[in-house]
Design a protein around this motif. Structure first.
Motif, PDB file in Angstrom:
ATOM      1  N   TYR A 137     -41.937  15.955  25.401  1.00 27.34           N
ATOM      2  CA  TYR A 137     -42.012  16.680  26.668  1.00 27.34           C
ATOM      3  C   TYR A 137     -43.155  16.162  27.538  1.00 27.34           C
ATOM      4  CZ  TYR A 137     -38.720  20.044  24.686  1.00 27.34           C
ATOM      5  OH  TYR A 137     -37.598  20.636  24.140  1.00 27.34           O
ATOM      6  N   LEU A 138     -44.280  15.819  26.927  1.00 31.45           N
ATOM      7  CA  LEU A 138     -45.396  15.263  27.693  1.00 31.45           C
ATOM      8  C   LEU A 138     -45.029  13.908  28.279  1.00 31.45           C
ATOM      9  CD1 LEU A 138     -48.435  16.169  25.399  1.00 31.45           C
ATOM     10  CD2 LEU A 138     -47.582  17.398  27.405  1.00 31.45           C
ATOM     11  N   ASP A 139     -44.307  13.086  27.515  1.00 33.76           N
ATOM     12  CA  ASP A 139     -43.845  11.801  28.039  1.00 33.76           C
ATOM     13  C   ASP A 139     -42.918  11.998  29.228  1.00 33.76           C
ATOM     14  OD1 ASP A 139     -45.288  10.474  26.102  1.00 33.76           O
ATOM     15  OD2 ASP A 139     -43.582  10.149  24.770  1.00 33.76           O
ATOM     16  N   GLU A 140     -42.043  13.011  29.135  1.00 34.60           N
ATOM     17  CA  GLU A 140     -41.136  13.291  30.251  1.00 34.60           C
ATOM     18  C   GLU A 140     -41.918  13.753  31.481  1.00 34.60           C
ATOM     19  OE1 GLU A 140     -37.501  16.292  31.593  1.00 34.60           O
ATOM     20  OE2 GLU A 140     -38.190  16.267  29.503  1.00 34.60           O
ATOM     21  N   PHE A 141     -42.899  14.620  31.279  1.00 32.48           N
ATOM     22  CA  PHE A 141     -43.691  15.095  32.411  1.00 32.48           C
ATOM     23  C   PHE A 141     -44.395  13.931  33.104  1.00 32.48           C
ATOM     24  CE2 PHE A 141     -47.780  16.336  34.167  1.00 32.48           C
ATOM     25  CZ  PHE A 141     -47.392  17.306  35.083  1.00 32.48           C
ATOM     26  N   CYS A 142     -45.031  13.054  32.326  1.00 30.59           N
ATOM     27  CA  CYS A 142     -45.725  11.907  32.919  1.00 30.59           C
ATOM     28  C   CYS A 142     -44.749  10.979  33.631  1.00 30.59           C
ATOM     29  CB  CYS A 142     -46.493  11.143  31.836  1.00 30.59           C
ATOM     30  SG  CYS A 142     -47.892  12.060  31.134  1.00 30.59           S
ATOM     31  N   PHE A 143     -43.573  10.771  33.036  1.00 30.62           N
ATOM     32  CA  PHE A 143     -42.549   9.933  33.662  1.00 30.62           C
ATOM     33  C   PHE A 143     -42.168  10.495  35.025  1.00 30.62           C
ATOM     34  CE2 PHE A 143     -38.073   8.961  34.466  1.00 30.62           C
ATOM     35  CZ  PHE A 143     -38.039   7.592  34.305  1.00 30.62           C
ATOM     36  N   ARG A 144     -41.958  11.795  35.110  1.00 29.38           N
ATOM     37  CA  ARG A 144     -41.577  12.419  36.377  1.00 29.38           C
ATOM     38  C   ARG A 144     -42.733  12.397  37.376  1.00 29.38           C
ATOM     39  NH1 ARG A 144     -36.788  14.679  35.935  1.00 29.38           N
ATOM     40  NH2 ARG A 144     -35.991  15.206  33.867  1.00 29.38           N
ATOM     41  N   PHE A 145     -43.933  12.731  36.903  1.00 30.97           N
ATOM     42  CA  PHE A 145     -45.078  12.769  37.808  1.00 30.97           C
ATOM     43  C   PHE A 145     -45.364  11.387  38.389  1.00 30.97           C
ATOM     44  CE2 PHE A 145     -49.594  12.541  38.802  1.00 30.97           C
ATOM     45  CZ  PHE A 145     -49.778  13.695  39.558  1.00 30.97           C
ATOM     46  N   ASN A 146     -45.296  10.363  37.570  1.00 34.64           N
ATOM     47  CA  ASN A 146     -45.608   9.011  38.031  1.00 34.64           C
ATOM     48  C   ASN A 146     -44.545   8.453  38.970  1.00 34.64           C
ATOM     49  OD1 ASN A 146     -47.883   9.163  36.433  1.00 34.64           O
ATOM     50  ND2 ASN A 146     -47.013   7.984  34.750  1.00 34.64           N
ATOM     51  N   ARG A 147     -43.370   9.087  39.016  1.00 40.34           N
ATOM     52  CA  ARG A 147     -42.300   8.645  39.918  1.00 40.34           C
ATOM     53  C   ARG A 147     -41.977   9.709  40.962  1.00 40.34           C
ATOM     54  NH1 ARG A 147     -42.193   6.487  35.212  1.00 40.34           N
ATOM     55  NH2 ARG A 147     -41.499   4.339  34.878  1.00 40.34           N
ATOM     56  N   ARG A 148     -42.934  10.584  41.232  1.00 43.36           N
ATOM     57  CA  ARG A 148     -42.694  11.673  42.180  1.00 43.36           C
ATOM     58  C   ARG A 148     -42.506  11.171  43.603  1.00 43.36           C
ATOM     59  NH1 ARG A 148     -47.898  10.974  40.986  1.00 43.36           N
ATOM     60  NH2 ARG A 148     -49.524  11.157  42.593  1.00 43.36           N
ATOM     61  N   ARG A 149     -42.983   9.978  43.892  1.00 44.47           N
ATOM     62  CA  ARG A 149     -42.846   9.416  45.235  1.00 44.47           C
ATOM     63  C   ARG A 149     -41.698   8.407  45.320  1.00 44.47           C
ATOM     64  NH1 ARG A 149     -48.653   9.091  44.648  1.00 44.47           N
ATOM     65  NH2 ARG A 149     -49.684  10.739  45.848  1.00 44.47           N
ATOM     66  N   SER A 150     -40.855   8.358  44.308  1.00 46.96           N
ATOM     67  CA  SER A 150     -39.723   7.430  44.335  1.00 46.96           C
ATOM     68  C   SER A 150     -38.829   7.734  45.532  1.00 46.96           C
ATOM     69  CB  SER A 150     -38.915   7.539  43.037  1.00 46.96           C
ATOM     70  OG  SER A 150     -37.789   6.699  43.073  1.00 46.96           O
ATOM     71  N   ARG A 151     -38.378   6.700  46.215  1.00 49.04           N
ATOM     72  CA  ARG A 151     -37.608   6.901  47.448  1.00 49.04           C
ATOM     73  C   ARG A 151     -36.195   7.394  47.186  1.00 49.04           C
ATOM     74  NH1 ARG A 151     -37.962   1.358  46.608  1.00 49.04           N
ATOM     75  NH2 ARG A 151     -35.983   0.234  46.399  1.00 49.04           N
ATOM     76  N   SER A 152     -35.751   7.336  45.932  1.00 44.49           N
ATOM     77  CA  SER A 152     -34.394   7.768  45.625  1.00 44.49           C
ATOM     78  C   SER A 152     -34.323   8.262  44.193  1.00 44.49           C
ATOM     79  CB  SER A 152     -33.399   6.612  45.823  1.00 44.49           C
ATOM     80  OG  SER A 152     -32.123   6.951  45.315  1.00 44.49           O
ATOM     81  N   ARG A 153     -33.651   9.387  43.983  1.00 45.85           N
ATOM     82  CA  ARG A 153     -33.422   9.874  42.625  1.00 45.85           C
ATOM     83  C   ARG A 153     -32.473   8.945  41.874  1.00 45.85           C
ATOM     84  NH1 ARG A 153     -37.245  12.458  40.668  1.00 45.85           N
ATOM     85  NH2 ARG A 153     -38.212  10.998  42.099  1.00 45.85           N
ATOM     86  N   GLY A 154     -31.582   8.270  42.609  1.00 42.74           N
ATOM     87  CA  GLY A 154     -30.700   7.305  41.975  1.00 42.74           C
ATOM     88  C   GLY A 154     -31.467   6.153  41.362  1.00 42.74           C
ATOM     89  N   LEU A 155     -32.595   5.784  41.985  1.00 40.32           N
ATOM     90  CA  LEU A 155     -33.439   4.723  41.434  1.00 40.32           C
ATOM     91  C   LEU A 155     -34.058   5.163  40.118  1.00 40.32           C
ATOM     92  CD1 LEU A 155     -34.781   1.966  41.688  1.00 40.32           C
ATOM     93  CD2 LEU A 155     -36.559   3.032  43.107  1.00 40.32           C
ATOM     94  N   VAL A 156     -34.446   6.432  40.009  1.00 38.75           N
ATOM     95  CA  VAL A 156     -34.976   6.954  38.747  1.00 38.75           C
ATOM     96  C   VAL A 156     -33.887   6.916  37.681  1.00 38.75           C
ATOM     97  CG1 VAL A 156     -36.045   8.940  37.617  1.00 38.75           C
ATOM     98  CG2 VAL A 156     -36.587   8.427  40.007  1.00 38.75           C
ATOM     99  N   PHE A 157     -32.649   7.227  38.067  1.00 41.83           N
ATOM    100  CA  PHE A 157     -31.514   7.134  37.137  1.00 41.83           C
ATOM    101  C   PHE A 157     -31.362   5.711  36.613  1.00 41.83           C
ATOM    102  CE2 PHE A 157     -26.991   5.812  37.069  1.00 41.83           C
ATOM    103  CZ  PHE A 157     -26.563   6.501  35.951  1.00 41.83           C
TER     104      PHE A 157
END
Length: 356
Positions: free
Chosen positions: A276-296
Motif C-alpha cells: 500500500y505504501l508503494d502504491e501511495f508513493c506511485f500515485r503521489f509521484n505521478r500526481r502531475r501526470s498530464r493523462s491518466r491513460g499515461l499512468v495506465f
C-alpha cells in the motif's frame, strides 16, 4: 519497454471510450502486451536470440534454441486464469482512479465472484510499482518517521513500540515552495542501522538531508550528505511552531493515513502495508501526470517487465499446499469482457406475456 515520449491516442488510450475500443477482446490485449514486450520483434528469453516465428497457440518459437515462449510467460500475467480483458480493465481502474480502488469495489465493478481474486489482482499490481533503476531523491530532502496503523491505548505518539508499523518517510522540498517525489519504507526501529540504509538507498549523495534532532540520524554527513538537523526542543523553547520544521514529511504522512482510511477503510494489515505504501508513493509521484491513460501505460510496462507474482507470495501465512479436491462448482473467476455486441435490450425487451 520504456517509451521516451509516449503520445495519447497512439501509445495509450486517452479516455475510457478509447480504452474500450482498443481492448475489446483478449486478442487485442495480448497484441498490446506483445508490442510492449518486444517492440522490435521477438527476443528469446532463454538464449537472447533475436527472431522467431509464431506457432498455432499464439506463442513464439526461437530460431536459435527452438524454445517456445508465450507472450505473457515470465511477466505478471504468467499462468493467469482471469481473462486479459478483465486484467486490463482492472489496470485501468487501478491507474485512473484518483485515490485508487479497493478490492471490494473492483469485485463489484468487474463482476468477480471471489473477493480473493480481486484482492490478489490488486496486490500483484502493487508488487510491480517499484521501477528498477529509478532515480534517487535529490536536492533538499526531508526525512522523518511516523507510525501507521490502528489506534492503541497508551501510544499517543513518539517512537514507542506497539502493533503499529514504524515507517520512515522522505520527500523532496522544492524551491520556492512545493514538494517533489517521496519514498516510504517500513523499518524495525528508529536506530541508525535502520535509518541510514534507507537514506543511502533512496537519496543521492551530495543532497541536503533535513531531519529532526533524533540521534539515529547522526553520522549521515560522513556518507556524503549535508545534514540539516532541526531540533524540536529548541523550537519549543523559542516558541516556534514545531510542525513547520518538517512540513513535507508531515504532509506526506497525513495524506497516506487519510488515503488508507478513505479508500481502504483502514482495513490494511501490517503484513501487506509495504504494498500500500508503494502504491501511495506511485500515485503521489505521478500526481502531475498530464493523462491518466499515461499512468495506465506505465502500470502495464512495469507489469510486463516484472517476474510473475504467485498467490502464495502475497498471503501473509501460507499453508502447505494440499492435494486438489474434486472440482467444485465453477465460481470465483470473472466473466470475460470479450463479449458479442448487445442487441439493444432496452428496445427489444420481451413483453409481459412473453416473459411469462
Amino acid at each position: 519497454m520504456q517509451i521516451d515520449h509516449p503520445r495519447g491516442g497512439v501509445h495509450y488510450p486517452r479516455s475510457l471510450g478509447e480504452f474500450q475500443s482498443w481492448f475489446a477482446t483478449d486478442a487485442d490485449c495480448l497484441d498490446f502486451l506483445e508490442w510492449l514486450r518486444w517492440p522490435d520483434g521477438f527476443v528469446c528469453t532463454r538464449c537472447g536470440n533475436v527472431g522467431g516465428w509464431r506457432v498455432a497457440d499464439g506463442s513464439f518459437k526461437c530460431t536459435g534454441c527452438k524454445a517456445t515462449t508465450a507472450v505473457t510467460a515470465g511477466t505478471l500475467f504468467d499462468r493467469r486464469r482471469t481473462p486479459l480483458t478483465v486484467w486490463f480493465q482492472a489496470c485501468w481502474e487501478f491507474a485512473t482512479a484518483k485515490d485508487g480502488i479497493s478490492a471490494l469495489a473492483l469485485k463489484r465493478t468487474l463482476q468477480i465472484g471471489s473477493y480473493q481474486t480481486a484482492w490478489a489482482m490488486l496486490h500483484r499490481l502493487r508488487a510491480v510499482l517499484i521501477r528498477p533503476g529509478r532515480e534517487l531523491l535529490s536536492g533538499q530532502v526531508e526525512v522523518d518517521e511516523t507510525y501507521i496503523g490502528g489506534e492503541e491505548a497508551g501510544l499517543a505518539g513518539g517512537r514507542a513500540r506497539g502493533k503499529k508499523a514504524l515507517v520512515v518517510v522522505a520527500v523532496e522540498v522544492m524551491s520556492p515552495k512545493g514538494f517533489g517525489r517521496c519514498r516510504m519504507r517500513i523499518i524495525p526501529d528508529g536506530s541508525a542501522s535502520s535509518l541510514h540504509p534507507f537514506i543511502t538507498d533512496n537519496i543521492a549523495v551530495g543532497s541536503t538531508v533535513i531531519t529532526d534532532g533524533w540521534n539515529g540520524y547522526l553520522g549521515i554527513d560522513k556518507a556524503g550528505y549535508t545534514h540539516d538537523r532541526r531540533s524540536q526542543r529548541a523550537a519549543k523553547a523559542l516558541g516556534e511552531d514545531i510542525d513547520k520544521l518538517l512540513p513535507g514529511v508531515h504532509r506526506i504522512a497525513s495524506l497516506a493515513k487519510r488515503w488508507l482510511l478513505s479508500t481502504h477503510q483502514g482495513a490494511v494489515n501490517t503484513e501487506h502495508l509495504t504494498g500500500y505504501l508503494d502504491e501511495f508513493c506511485f500515485r503521489f509521484n505521478r500526481r502531475r501526470s498530464r493523462s491518466r491513460g499515461l499512468v495506465f501505460l506505465r502500470v502495464l510496462q512495469l507489469a510486463v517487465g516484472h517476474d510473475p507474482v504467485r498467490y502464495r507470495e502475497l498471503i501473509a501465512n501460507p499453508t502447505p499446499k494440499k492435494a486438489p479436491p474434486a472440482p467444485p462448482v465453477r465460481r470465483g473467476h470473472p466473466p470475460s469482457l470479450d463479449r458479442p455486441r448487445a442487441r439493444r435490450p432496452w428496445r427489444h425487451a420481451p413483453s409481459k406475456t412473453e416473459a411469462e
